[in-house]
Design a protein around this motif. Structure first.
Motif, PDB file in Angstrom:
ATOM      1  N   THR A  34       0.829  -1.204   0.000  1.00 42.39           N
ATOM      2  CA  THR A  34       0.000   0.000   0.000  1.00 42.39           C
ATOM      3  C   THR A  34       0.864   1.254   0.000  1.00 42.39           C
ATOM      4  O   THR A  34       1.992   1.248   0.503  1.00 42.39           O
ATOM      5  CB  THR A  34      -0.944   0.035   1.211  1.00 42.39           C
ATOM      6  OG1 THR A  34      -1.826   1.159   1.090  1.00 42.39           O
ATOM      7  CG2 THR A  34      -0.184   0.139   2.529  1.00 42.39           C
ATOM      8  N   ASN A  35       0.312   2.327  -0.569  1.00 42.89           N
ATOM      9  CA  ASN A  35       0.940   3.635  -0.441  1.00 42.89           C
ATOM     10  C   ASN A  35       0.126   4.523   0.502  1.00 42.89           C
ATOM     11  O   ASN A  35       0.324   5.735   0.543  1.00 42.89           O
ATOM     12  CB  ASN A  35       1.155   4.302  -1.808  1.00 42.89           C
ATOM     13  CG  ASN A  35      -0.142   4.500  -2.574  1.00 42.89           C
ATOM     14  OD1 ASN A  35      -1.224   4.180  -2.096  1.00 42.89           O
ATOM     15  ND2 ASN A  35      -0.044   5.036  -3.784  1.00 42.89           N
ATOM     16  N   PRO A  38       0.750   4.261   7.424  1.00 40.74           N
ATOM     17  CA  PRO A  38       0.512   3.327   8.528  1.00 40.74           C
ATOM     18  C   PRO A  38      -0.468   3.918   9.545  1.00 40.74           C
ATOM     19  O   PRO A  38      -0.371   5.080   9.932  1.00 40.74           O
ATOM     20  CB  PRO A  38       1.907   3.164   9.149  1.00 40.74           C
ATOM     21  CG  PRO A  38       2.851   3.481   8.036  1.00 40.74           C
ATOM     22  CD  PRO A  38       2.176   4.557   7.232  1.00 40.74           C
ATOM     23  N   TYR A  53       4.704  -1.099   3.096  1.00 38.35           N
ATOM     24  CA  TYR A  53       4.377   0.293   2.819  1.00 38.35           C
ATOM     25  C   TYR A  53       5.385   0.854   1.823  1.00 38.35           C
ATOM     26  O   TYR A  53       6.588   0.599   1.921  1.00 38.35           O
ATOM     27  CB  TYR A  53       4.401   1.117   4.105  1.00 38.35           C
ATOM     28  CG  TYR A  53       3.289   0.745   5.054  1.00 38.35           C
ATOM     29  CD1 TYR A  53       2.040   1.355   4.961  1.00 38.35           C
ATOM     30  CD2 TYR A  53       3.480  -0.239   6.026  1.00 38.35           C
ATOM     31  CE1 TYR A  53       1.011   0.997   5.825  1.00 38.35           C
ATOM     32  CE2 TYR A  53       2.461  -0.601   6.894  1.00 38.35           C
ATOM     33  CZ  TYR A  53       1.234   0.020   6.789  1.00 38.35           C
ATOM     34  OH  TYR A  53       0.212  -0.334   7.630  1.00 38.35           O
TER      35      TYR A  53
END
Length: 199
Positions: A34-35, A38, A53
């Motif tokens: 994912t971009n 967090p 990430y």
């Protein structure tokens, strides 16, 4: 399609589609990327899995590092254009929540919103497609599509129905023997169902 293969997934929003799909497949991806930030809007059920990430707009080399030796890559609300070199090197698939086979103007961002906000009745059906990923947005070869008559009111209703349809399309692609419902128009490209229940 994913049996005995390394599967990578990418998302930019919550990752909920990955959670729901993985439960139905009884298998989580080998790599979840994912971009998003967090602790942001990410589905908490993903906390038990190792999320990778990455930067908001990865470089070609970053994509290669992320995918490593993935056999198949699926995009679940990944809001970035994949570089041309990466499209050539990997098998990447995307689901688009707009019936672009019937309404090509729904390519691009937020087709659900555009359908919901249209009051002239032009969108008589809603649907989703799964296509191969190429650098041009939503222009890759369409492999699967699903549509239903648009009897819904408002963006929320449309989105809920499209989420259900999206899950079934992913299952059909990744687990071809999955049982499909009979009350929707399911099409494989070049193999159209003549009994279109949505007309």
């Amino acid at each position: 399609m994913i049996k005995n293969k390394k599967w990578a997934t990418l998302f930019s929003h919550t990752g909920s589609e990955i959670v729901n799909l993985s439960k139905r497949l009884d298998r989580f991806p080998d790599r979840i990327i994912t971009n998003n930030i967090p602790g942001g809007s990410i589905n908490r059920e993903l906390d038990k899995y190792s999320i990778t990430y990455t930067e908001r707009n990865p470089s070609v080399e970053a994509y290669r590092d992320l995918f490593e030796d993935a056999d198949i890559v699926t995009l679940h609300g990944w809001m970035r254009v994949i570089p041309r070199q990466i499209c050539r090197e990997y098998k990447i698939y995307n689901l688009h929540p707009g019936l672009i086979t019937e309404y090509p103007e729904l390519k691009g961002a937020d087709p659900q919103k555009r359908v919901a906000e249209c009051n002239d009745g032009r969108y008589k059906h809603i649907g989703c497609v799964i296509h191969k990923v190429i650098p041009e947005v939503d222009e890759g070869e369409i492999l699967l599509e699903k549509s239903i008559r648009n009897d819904f009111h408002g963006e929320k209703e449309i989105c809920c129905r499209l989420h259900e349809m999206a899950l079934l399309l992913w299952l059909e692609l990744l687990q071809p023997n999955y049982n499909k419902p009979l009350n929707e128009n399911n099409k494989r490209r070049n193999h159209h169902n003549s009994n279109d229940q949505s007309q």
